[in-house]
Design a protein around this motif. Structure first.
Motif, mmCIF file in Angstrom:
data_model
loop_
_atom_site.group_PDB
_atom_site.id
_atom_site.type_symbol
_atom_site.label_atom_id
_atom_site.label_comp_id
_atom_site.label_asym_id
_atom_site.label_seq_id
_atom_site.Cartn_x
_atom_site.Cartn_y
_atom_site.Cartn_z
ATOM 1 N N HIS A 189 131.810 98.457 26.919
ATOM 2 C CA HIS A 189 132.900 97.220 27.143
ATOM 3 C C HIS A 189 133.988 97.572 27.785
ATOM 4 C CE1 HIS A 189 134.226 93.131 26.262
ATOM 5 N NE2 HIS A 189 134.970 93.782 25.748
ATOM 6 N N ALA A 190 134.797 98.968 27.240
ATOM 7 C CA ALA A 190 136.105 99.075 27.588
ATOM 8 C C ALA A 190 135.935 99.510 29.046
ATOM 9 C CB ALA A 190 136.438 100.405 26.953
ATOM 10 N N GLY A 191 134.902 100.024 29.519
ATOM 11 C CA GLY A 191 134.706 100.737 30.959
ATOM 12 C C GLY A 191 133.881 99.498 31.768
ATOM 13 N N HIS A 192 133.906 98.202 31.326
ATOM 14 C CA HIS A 192 133.244 97.257 32.155
ATOM 15 C C HIS A 192 131.829 97.410 32.702
ATOM 16 C CE1 HIS A 192 137.054 94.683 32.423
ATOM 17 N NE2 HIS A 192 137.754 96.073 32.568
ATOM 18 N N GLN A 193 131.249 98.220 31.814
ATOM 19 C CA GLN A 193 129.750 98.666 32.045
ATOM 20 C C GLN A 193 128.778 97.546 31.436
ATOM 21 O OE1 GLN A 193 128.893 101.270 33.866
ATOM 22 N NE2 GLN A 193 131.259 101.322 34.407
ATOM 23 N N PRO A 194 127.432 97.379 31.635
ATOM 24 C CA PRO A 194 126.664 96.432 31.054
ATOM 25 C C PRO A 194 126.554 96.577 29.763
ATOM 26 C CG PRO A 194 125.651 97.394 32.951
ATOM 27 C CD PRO A 194 126.920 98.231 32.739
ATOM 28 N N TRP A 195 126.639 95.490 28.700
ATOM 29 C CA TRP A 195 126.568 95.680 27.440
ATOM 30 C C TRP A 195 125.114 96.311 26.896
ATOM 31 C CZ3 TRP A 195 129.530 95.821 23.371
ATOM 32 C CH2 TRP A 195 129.183 95.619 21.977
ATOM 33 N N PRO A 196 125.051 97.351 26.118
ATOM 34 C CA PRO A 196 123.635 97.699 25.661
ATOM 35 C C PRO A 196 122.854 96.824 25.163
ATOM 36 C CG PRO A 196 125.622 99.338 25.209
ATOM 37 C CD PRO A 196 126.159 98.057 25.639
ATOM 38 N N GLY A 197 123.290 95.985 24.481
ATOM 39 C CA GLY A 197 122.340 95.097 23.787
ATOM 40 C C GLY A 197 122.069 93.786 24.523
ATOM 41 N N ARG A 198 122.175 93.879 25.982
ATOM 42 C CA ARG A 198 121.720 92.666 26.557
ATOM 43 C C ARG A 198 120.148 92.128 26.296
ATOM 44 N NH1 ARG A 198 123.160 94.103 33.086
ATOM 45 N NH2 ARG A 198 125.220 93.329 32.983
ATOM 46 N N THR A 199 119.359 93.054 26.074
ATOM 47 C CA THR A 199 117.962 92.790 25.548
ATOM 48 C C THR A 199 117.894 92.976 24.141
ATOM 49 O OG1 THR A 199 116.954 94.725 26.170
ATOM 50 C CG2 THR A 199 117.096 92.969 27.751
ATOM 51 N N GLY A 200 117.207 92.471 23.311
ATOM 52 C CA GLY A 200 116.954 92.817 21.713
ATOM 53 C C GLY A 200 118.278 92.674 21.034
ATOM 54 N N ARG A 201 119.061 91.621 21.174
ATOM 55 C CA ARG A 201 120.434 91.361 20.477
ATOM 56 C C ARG A 201 120.207 91.688 19.023
ATOM 57 N NH1 ARG A 201 123.438 87.927 17.768
ATOM 58 N NH2 ARG A 201 125.778 87.978 18.019
ATOM 59 N N ALA A 202 119.360 90.915 18.331
ATOM 60 C CA ALA A 202 119.381 91.274 16.769
ATOM 61 C C ALA A 202 119.009 92.701 16.539
ATOM 62 C CB ALA A 202 118.223 90.494 16.559
ATOM 63 N N GLU A 203 118.193 93.359 17.216
ATOM 64 C CA GLU A 203 117.805 94.743 16.972
ATOM 65 C C GLU A 203 119.011 95.745 17.037
ATOM 66 O OE1 GLU A 203 114.889 98.363 18.232
ATOM 67 O OE2 GLU A 203 114.677 96.483 19.033
ATOM 68 N N HIS A 204 119.618 95.521 18.330
ATOM 69 C CA HIS A 204 120.897 96.136 18.532
ATOM 70 C C HIS A 204 122.100 95.837 17.510
ATOM 71 C CE1 HIS A 204 124.551 96.909 21.361
ATOM 72 N NE2 HIS A 204 124.203 98.216 21.371
ATOM 73 N N TYR A 205 122.170 94.715 17.192
ATOM 74 C CA TYR A 205 123.242 94.531 16.318
ATOM 75 C C TYR A 205 122.962 95.035 14.983
ATOM 76 C CZ TYR A 205 126.460 91.517 13.533
ATOM 77 O OH TYR A 205 127.712 91.154 12.855
ATOM 78 N N ALA A 206 122.089 95.183 14.505
ATOM 79 C CA ALA A 206 121.623 95.900 13.371
ATOM 80 C C ALA A 206 122.020 97.464 13.734
ATOM 81 C CB ALA A 206 120.219 95.868 13.012
ATOM 82 N N ARG A 207 121.845 97.942 14.617
ATOM 83 C CA ARG A 207 122.218 99.083 15.039
ATOM 84 C C ARG A 207 123.721 99.674 15.165
ATOM 85 N NH1 ARG A 207 120.887 101.609 19.441
ATOM 86 N NH2 ARG A 207 119.782 99.559 20.589
ATOM 87 N N LEU A 208 124.407 98.355 15.495
ATOM 88 C CA LEU A 208 125.980 98.733 15.528
ATOM 89 C C LEU A 208 126.524 98.276 14.249
ATOM 90 C CD1 LEU A 208 126.689 95.796 18.473
ATOM 91 C CD2 LEU A 208 126.237 98.412 18.659
#
Length: 249
Positions: free
Chosen positions: A74-93
């Protein structure tokens, strides 16, 4: 005589406490705790550890790797890693690998598990620990986040649950489970009245369990890699409290 140190770390010194237990063949004695520990106090404690002594710190030693990667993206204006599978990604966050492992052990016992270092105010305490760990590294005392060194990450609430000490923080309940533990004159009253001091005492007991190989470290290559970056909670074995008795044959 050996020592173990326990630290209940908070964002500020007012709620930060340290406990010391002295171990000898005759038993173990909990010394009067120190309440209101500043950074210099803690650095002196950790730097004073000699070979064979251990310290347990109630604070995450790192953040979830997925959270660090996402914030960097996010700081580097790169694609957000959780674009797909948001719920699963949020759990890992939210939770580190060690938090997930500890949650599976503790939640069935008390209905809750570790707090999130990335999604809760606990992150501010972790930032204080990151500063302290950096200062120790500058002093040639780097902290192994896996707990392989003299300083280990502990979770007093989880340890109390595993040891069946859940509920109120009670020195009476602790002494029933660990009758070999003694208190320096006047110390027990402080541990009884101050929750931070009591948690520091539990942290010191878990540090002893870690020294004796009675805690759960990372298992397998995946957990080893995660622990080296994120830290690792050393939960004691269920029957380990009575086995800490230094006078036992």
């Amino acid at each position: 005589m050996e020592r173990t140190i326990g630290v209940d770390l908070a964002v500020g010194s007012r709620s930060t406490a340290a406990a010391e237990i002295r171990w000898s063949p005759d038993g173990a004695e909990a010394m009067t705790p120190t309440v209101g520990c500043g950074d210099e106090d803690l650095l002196e404690l950790f730097s004073g550890l000699v070979p064979g002594e251990r310290a347990g710190v109630d604070c995450p030693f790192g953040w979830p790797a997925a959270f660090v990667e996402a914030v960097a993206a996010h700081a580097g204006h790169q694609p957000w890693p959780g674009r797909t599978g948001r719920a699963e990604h949020y759990a890992r966050l939210r939770l580190r690998t060690t938090d997930q492992v500890a949650d599976a052990v503790v939640r069935p016992l008390v209905g809750r598990g570790p707090l999130s270092v990335s999604m809760d105010k606990l992150g501010a305490t972790a930032a204080r620990w990151a500063y302290l760990a950096d200062q120790l590294a500058l002093g040639d005392r780097p902290v192994d986040r896996t707990g392989a060194g003299p300083v280990v990450e502990v979770y007093p609430a989880g340890a109390r649950a595993v040891w069946r000490l859940e509920g109120t923080r009670s020195t009476e309940a602790l002494l029933e489970a660990a009758p070999w533990l003694r208190f320096e004159p006047g110390a027990r009253q402080i541990y009884e009245k101050n929750e931070h001091a009591f948690d520091a005492l539990i942290a010191a007991l878990v540090a002893r369990a870690a020294a004796l190989g009675l805690t759960s470290g990372p298992q397998g290559e995946r957990e080893d890699r995660a622990a080296a970056v994120e830290g690792w909670i050393h939960l004691p074995e269920p029957d380990s409290l009575i086995r800490l008795d230094p006078s036992a044959p």
